[in-house]
Structures are given as C-alpha cells and as structure tokens.
Design an enzyme around this catalytic site. Sequence first.
Site, short mmCIF file in Angstrom:
data_model
loop_
_atom_site.label_atom_id
_atom_site.label_comp_id
_atom_site.label_asym_id
_atom_site.label_seq_id
_atom_site.Cartn_x
_atom_site.Cartn_y
_atom_site.Cartn_z
N GLU A 66 0.85 -1.20 0.00
CA GLU A 66 0.00 0.00 0.00
C GLU A 66 0.88 1.25 0.00
OE1 GLU A 66 -3.22 -0.25 2.92
OE2 GLU A 66 -3.10 1.91 3.20
N ASP A 69 0.31 5.31 0.53
CA ASP A 69 -0.75 6.19 1.04
C ASP A 69 -0.45 7.67 1.08
OD1 ASP A 69 -2.37 4.14 1.96
OD2 ASP A 69 -1.44 4.11 3.94
N GLU A 120 -2.66 10.65 2.95
CA GLU A 120 -3.85 10.97 3.73
C GLU A 120 -3.76 12.44 4.11
OE1 GLU A 120 -5.41 6.93 5.83
OE2 GLU A 120 -3.86 8.01 6.91
N HIS A 135 -0.16 13.21 5.39
CA HIS A 135 0.35 12.03 6.08
C HIS A 135 0.66 10.98 5.01
CE1 HIS A 135 0.04 9.04 9.49
NE2 HIS A 135 -0.35 8.25 8.52
N THR A 136 1.86 10.40 5.03
CA THR A 136 2.20 9.39 4.01
C THR A 136 2.68 8.11 4.70
OG1 THR A 136 4.52 10.10 3.83
CG2 THR A 136 2.93 11.19 2.37
N ASN A 137 2.48 7.00 4.00
CA ASN A 137 2.95 5.72 4.55
C ASN A 137 3.18 4.76 3.39
OD1 ASN A 137 3.68 3.83 6.50
ND2 ASN A 137 1.66 3.75 7.47
N ASN A 151 4.01 1.16 9.28
CA ASN A 151 4.83 1.86 10.28
C ASN A 151 5.96 2.68 9.66
OD1 ASN A 151 3.32 0.77 12.39
ND2 ASN A 151 4.61 -1.06 12.46
N ARG A 152 5.68 3.28 8.52
CA ARG A 152 6.70 4.11 7.86
C ARG A 152 6.12 5.50 7.57
NH1 ARG A 152 7.27 -0.80 4.52
NH2 ARG A 152 9.10 -1.94 5.25
N GLU A 153 5.52 6.09 8.61
CA GLU A 153 4.84 7.37 8.41
C GLU A 153 5.81 8.54 8.27
OE1 GLU A 153 4.32 5.30 10.95
OE2 GLU A 153 2.23 4.64 10.86
N TRP A 178 -8.05 10.56 16.05
CA TRP A 178 -6.59 10.72 15.96
C TRP A 178 -6.10 11.81 15.00
CZ3 TRP A 178 -4.13 9.97 11.21
CH2 TRP A 178 -4.91 9.33 10.21
N ARG A 182 9.85 5.60 19.54
CA ARG A 182 8.87 4.65 19.03
C ARG A 182 9.50 3.29 18.72
NH1 ARG A 182 5.86 5.71 13.35
NH2 ARG A 182 4.70 3.75 13.24
#
Length: 288
Positions: free
Chosen positions: A105, A107, A109, A122-124, A132-134, A199, A276
């Site tokens: 995927e 992304d 957003e 926001h990308t991933n 988990n690569r935001e 969120w 994180r």
Amino acid sequence: MASSLCSNAGNFLLFLALASHLASVSFAGNFYQDVDITWGDGRAKILNNGELLTLSLDKSSGSGFQSKKEYLYGKIDMQIKLVSGNSAGTVAAYYLSSQGAAHDEIDFEFLGNLSGDPYVVHTNVYTQGKGNREMQFYLWFDPTMDFHTYSLLWNPKHVVFYVDGTPIREFKNRESAGMAYPKNQAMKVYSSLWNADDWATRGGLVKTDWSKAPFTASFRNLNAMGCVWASGASSSSCSSVNNTWMWQEFDSASLQRLRWVQENYMIYNYCTDVKRFPQGLPPECSMS
Ligand SMILES: *[C@@H]1O[C@H](CO)[C@@H](O)[C@H](O)[C@H]1NC(C)=O
Ligand SMILES: *[C@@H]1O[C@H](CO)[C@@H](O)[C@H](O)[C@H]1NC(C)=O
C-alpha cells in the site's frame, strides 16, 4: 516477475499497435469510465460529464471510490481540492493498495484542521502487510482554495510522492539489501473521505464539528499511466503511450526539491522517532 514488466519487446510492439487507441483512454480522465463508487450511499457524486467527482462526509457516513483497473507499476496523478473551512477531524485518503493481509500500500492521507490551521499530509508505505513508515508534511499553499496535483510514482526503482510535481518523499527499492519492495501485487487506486477525529487533528484533541457537515472534497483529472494488470492473465501491459515514468530516477534538481521540502515542511519522520522504536530504527533508516 519478468512478465509483469513493460520493457520486453513483445509488449512494446503491442503497445505501439494499441497506442492510438490507448492514448484517448489514458488521457481522457473520465470518472464514469475510470472508477467505481464503492460506498457512501449517494454521498459520492460524479458530475460535469465525468470530469469532476465529489466525496462528502456527514455524521452518518463518509464516501469513497476506487479505480476499475489494477496496476503493477504506474504513475498516478489526481487533482484534489480538500475540504474548506473547518475540516478538523476529517481525513481525505488517496492511495494505491493490493488486497489481503500481506498487501502492499502507498498512502496519501490529508488530515483536516480548524479554519486557518494547516492541513497535514500524512504518508505511509506498506510492504507485504507491514507499514509503520509514516512521514508527515505541511504544504506550502492552502490546499482548500484550489485544485492541486498529487501524484504517486511506483516503478522498479522507487516509490515517489509528489505534490504539484515536487517530490516530497522517496521510498527506494532496497531488495538488494534484503528488504521487501512492492513489486508483485497489483494495486488499485482508492480515495475516500471519512471521520477520524479520534486521531487525525492534533492527535485527536480537536473533534469534528458536525454543525459544519456535510464536508466535501473534490477530485478531477485522474490520470493513471500504468501497467494494467489483467486478472487471470497473470501479466500486465502498459496502458500509456508514454512510459518514461517506468525508468524515472531522480536527477539532481529533483533531489534538491525533495531536500527543500523535507528540510522546510516535514513535521514527522518515523526514521527519527527513536522513542517509538526502542529496539532500533527500521533498517532502511540508516541507508542513504
Ligand atoms: C492543525 O493545526 C495545529 C496548530 O497549528 C498544528 O499543530 C497541527 O499540526 C495541524 N494539523 C493537524 C492535522 O493536526
Ligand atoms: C512523455 O512524458 C514526458 C514526461 O512526462 C513529457 O515531457 C513528454 O512530452 C511526453 N511525450 C509524449 C509523446 O507524450
């Protein structure tokens, strides 16, 4: 999967043979032809003979659409005008995704905000079900005033996120270092508008103001230049007369633009979030 590449001579000839026909298909950008509205019970609307698509969100539902075609590599451009005014709590998503638990995927957003406060992009990137690569960015313009072009390039070398032609993020193919890269699951283009006020805005502190509903985002000029995946045929063919995107790598000007954005507009990078990842940052973070 050599059969999926557009590079071989057979495909290229097929391509030339079909070029005049495909040209009109791939550049017309007609939402009636290119997408299916998948949810929202009338809240997604195709207007102006297929040139415009609007998604809306109210207290009972959001809405969304997806491309009819699936792609295995592509360059997807879409113009989007985001929710104006108080868009806090709302998220407009625009992404490529394959199906299933081990899906890939890519992304975009767009996280809404109070009037006058900045949207967050926001990308991933997910590979084989793992994200988990935001990375998050502010924009250098107000994305609610006008349409802007948001593009996803996905080729064998890298995935690149672009805003009005400026690269904001690159995800490189690091298979040679043993890392997963999206390359054998075809993806569709998806878009949706939904409520995520648990969120999205200031981490969930600012809630959606339903007195401002319905919220509307507009889409136009979806231009998917890609290798169209024919399900069942286990092969794909490039649907574009012009596949320079397939071999595109960064030149120094693009790298400079990318650095400019990352130095001035990036507000979150998973690769610097040591809290994180107490066990250590993901491996790609220590590679250039
Ligand atoms: C909303 O505005 C606040 C205040 O400027 C900012 O901290 C935040 O990053 C903005 N965007 C989102 C999605 O929270
Ligand atoms: C092919 O794409 C490149 C880059 O997007 C563009 O500059 C060029 O004009 C295109 N050529 C044709 C024939 O469409």
